[in-house]
Design a protein around this motif. Structure first.
Motif, short mmCIF file in Angstrom:
data_model
loop_
_atom_site.label_atom_id
_atom_site.label_comp_id
_atom_site.label_asym_id
_atom_site.label_seq_id
_atom_site.Cartn_x
_atom_site.Cartn_y
_atom_site.Cartn_z
N ARG A 7 -15.51 16.26 -23.28
CA ARG A 7 -15.48 15.74 -21.91
C ARG A 7 -14.16 16.08 -21.22
O ARG A 7 -14.13 16.43 -20.04
N GLY A 18 -10.62 12.05 -12.01
CA GLY A 18 -11.30 10.82 -12.38
C GLY A 18 -11.93 10.92 -13.76
O GLY A 18 -11.77 10.02 -14.59
N ALA A 19 -12.62 12.02 -14.02
CA ALA A 19 -13.22 12.23 -15.34
C ALA A 19 -12.16 12.42 -16.39
O ALA A 19 -12.31 11.98 -17.54
N GLU A 22 -10.66 9.10 -17.61
CA GLU A 22 -11.61 8.34 -18.43
C GLU A 22 -11.61 8.77 -19.89
O GLU A 22 -12.17 8.09 -20.74
N CYS A 23 -10.97 9.88 -20.20
CA CYS A 23 -10.91 10.38 -21.57
C CYS A 23 -9.74 9.78 -22.36
O CYS A 23 -9.70 9.88 -23.59
N TRP A 40 -1.87 6.65 -17.98
CA TRP A 40 -2.77 7.35 -17.07
C TRP A 40 -2.05 8.03 -15.91
O TRP A 40 -2.31 9.18 -15.59
N LEU A 114 -11.57 7.36 -27.31
CA LEU A 114 -10.57 7.64 -26.27
C LEU A 114 -9.39 8.36 -26.91
O LEU A 114 -9.02 8.09 -28.06
#
Length: 139
Positions: A7, A18-19, A22-23, A40, A114
């Motif tokens: 991903r 955004g993607a 999220e990882c 982040w 994650l």
């Protein structure tokens, strides 16, 4: 477990911040020759910086190895240097218009699907020479 790394590679290629975020776990650390990013906000800022320097950046994965909570990815990063790019010695190189194709390796530590640690390695001599530079002399 390697799904999160897949991903991430898709998010990097899509330039989808955004993607990408999220990882990563909230306290994740990413380290490369240019800098260390923690959390982040810093990871997104670092990725944004790379895409500003190479707006057509693309990762091609050659191989992936999974061992327990560690995922190792080998591949190539290609792009055209059309914006500012932070060099390993802390200087910013303005756009050269040169294309690069650089061999890379990324080592990820994954917990609960994650990324908690992301260490990036690349052939700096290959990158610098394609940008028309020399590596800084020691000392």
């Amino acid at each position: 477990m390697p799904d999160v790394v897949d991903r991430l590679m898709s998010a990097v290629n899509a330039h989808d911040q955004g993607a990408l975020v999220e990882c990563y776990a909230p306290g994740a650390v990413a380290v490369s020759p240019e800098m260390q990013a923690e959390g982040w906000d810093e990871i997104i800022a670092f990725q944004r910086h790379i895409v500003e320097g190479f707006p057509d950046l693309r990762v091609t994965v050659w191989d992936k190895l999974v061992c327990d909570d560690t995922v190792v990815v080998e591949g190539t990063v290609t792009g055209t240097h059309n914006g500012p790019f932070l060099l390993t010695e802390g200087e910013v190189l303005q756009a050269t218009g040169r294309s690069v194709s650089v061999r890379c390796c990324w080592v990820f530590t994954v917990e609960h699907d994650l990324i908690v640690s992301h260490r990036g390695y690349y052939d700096q001599l290959e990158c610098y020479s394609q940008l028309g530079l020399r590596l800084p002399a020691p000392g």
